[in-house]
Enzyme design. Structure first.
Site, PDB file in Angstrom:
ATOM      1  CD  GLN A 149      -4.924   4.743   3.557  1.00  0.00           C
ATOM      2  OE1 GLN A 149      -5.772   3.924   3.123  1.00  0.00           O
ATOM      3  NE2 GLN A 149      -3.407   4.516   3.378  1.00  0.00           N
ATOM      4  CE  LYS A 181       0.354  -1.258  -3.471  1.00  0.00           C
ATOM      5  NZ  LYS A 181       0.926   0.022  -3.068  1.00  0.00           N
TER       6      LYS A 181
HETATM    7  P1  XMP Z   1      -0.280   6.922   3.950  1.00  0.00           P
HETATM    8  O1  XMP Z   1       0.088   8.247   3.811  1.00  0.00           O
HETATM    9  O2  XMP Z   1      -1.664   6.531   3.604  1.00  0.00           O
HETATM   10  O3  XMP Z   1       0.449   6.010   3.146  1.00  0.00           O
HETATM   11  O4  XMP Z   1       0.148   6.666   5.391  1.00  0.00           O
HETATM   12  C1  XMP Z   1       0.477   4.508   3.076  1.00  0.00           C
HETATM   13  C2  XMP Z   1       1.361   4.173   2.076  1.00  0.00           C
HETATM   14  O5  XMP Z   1       1.035   2.466   1.912  1.00  0.00           O
HETATM   15  C3  XMP Z   1       0.544   2.300   0.602  1.00  0.00           C
HETATM   16  N1  XMP Z   1      -0.723   1.723   0.696  1.00  0.00           N
HETATM   17  C4  XMP Z   1      -1.002   0.303   0.483  1.00  0.00           C
HETATM   18  N2  XMP Z   1      -0.053  -0.426   0.115  1.00  0.00           N
HETATM   19  N3  XMP Z   1      -1.435  -2.049   0.070  1.00  0.00           N
HETATM   20  C5  XMP Z   1      -0.442  -1.736  -0.278  1.00  0.00           C
HETATM   21  O6  XMP Z   1       0.615  -2.558  -0.808  1.00  0.00           O
HETATM   22  C6  XMP Z   1      -2.390  -1.428   0.458  1.00  0.00           C
HETATM   23  O7  XMP Z   1      -3.698  -1.602   0.688  1.00  0.00           O
HETATM   24  C7  XMP Z   1      -2.025   0.093   0.787  1.00  0.00           C
HETATM   25  N4  XMP Z   1      -2.761   1.177   1.228  1.00  0.00           N
HETATM   26  C8  XMP Z   1      -1.801   1.983   1.146  1.00  0.00           C
HETATM   27  C9  XMP Z   1       0.453   3.737   0.011  1.00  0.00           C
HETATM   28  O8  XMP Z   1       0.672   3.544  -1.621  1.00  0.00           O
HETATM   29  C10 XMP Z   1       1.374   4.510   0.742  1.00  0.00           C
HETATM   30  O9  XMP Z   1       2.616   4.388   0.115  1.00  0.00           O
END
Ligand code: XMP
Length: 211
Positions: free
Chosen positions: A173, A60
């Protein structure tokens, strides 16, 4: 229908390699972020890239243009094939990431809207839409949009044309893969796979949604 991107948010090198090797046939890319790189070192990227799976750097990136260039050049030299950047530092900062990515034959994705509940505090009132316009203007390759809000994916899709959407939020999520897969180019799944007793079997749960 979509790629499956494993978000490999473990912190130990041995665990990361074990899970990646086990899932290699069942995922299309691996996303690596701060947890793994801070835990195992940047060299983990080369180890994973050597498995032949495309690697996305979820750092990010959000700094001034010169620093963004320095960060992204290191990302691609380490073996990643894509980087995720934030839009809020502005178009020149995003352009720095895009130019680094394209110089190295890679891709740059921009966070348009995040998947967790608190994201709505700032990613609201037209901000994601403005970010999508910035993505088009800067030549970025796509956006990150929330699997937890499929209606928002549909709305943002209309603004980015042929550019790609990668979508985190399926699994832990609560995002529904059946609903999200037809809307996106890549579903990002972390805990539901790497946290499972059998990560490969957990990854294969998503096989019906893969192209
Ligand atoms: P989980 O364990 O929730 O992991 O399946 C999700 C992964 O994605 C990242 N994440 C995001 N990255 N925008 C992003 O750029 C988002 O809205 C977002 N939501 C989750 C999170 O850090 C994890 O690695």
């Amino acid at each position: 229908m979509t790629d499956l991107v494993l978000s490999l948010d473990v912190t130990e090198r041995a665990s990361a390699l074990r899970i990646a090797r086990a899932c290699a046939e069942d995922v299309d890319a691996i996303k690596v972020g701060y947890p793994l790189v801070l835990g195992a070192g940047l060299g983990i990227a080369r180890d994973l890239a050597d498995l032949g799976i495309p690697l996305i750097a979820d750092f990010k990136v959000a700094d001034i243009p010169n620093t963004n260039t320095l960060i992204c050049d290191q990302v691609f030299a380490a073996g990643f094939s894509a980087v995720i950047a934030q839009a809020f530092p502005g178009p020149d900062s995003v352009v720095a990431c895009v130019e680094s990515a394209h110089t190295h034959g890679g891709e740059c994705y921009v966070v348009a809207e995040m998947s967790h509940p608190g994201a709505l505090t700032f990613f609201s009132e037209g901000v994601p839409e403005a970010i999508c316009r910035l993505v088009v203007e800067t030549g970025a390759d796509g956006i990150i949009a929330p699997a937890t809000r499929p209606a928002r994916i549909r709305a943002l899709r209309d603004l980015i044309g042929e550019r790609k959407i990668l979508s985190p939020g399926v699994g832990a999520q609560g995002g529904d893969p059946a609903e999200v897969a037809p809307l996106v180019d890549g579903m990002i799944v972390g805990r539901a796979i790497y946290g499972a007793a059998d990560p490969a079997a957990a990854a294969r749960v998503y096989a019906p949604y893969r192209r």
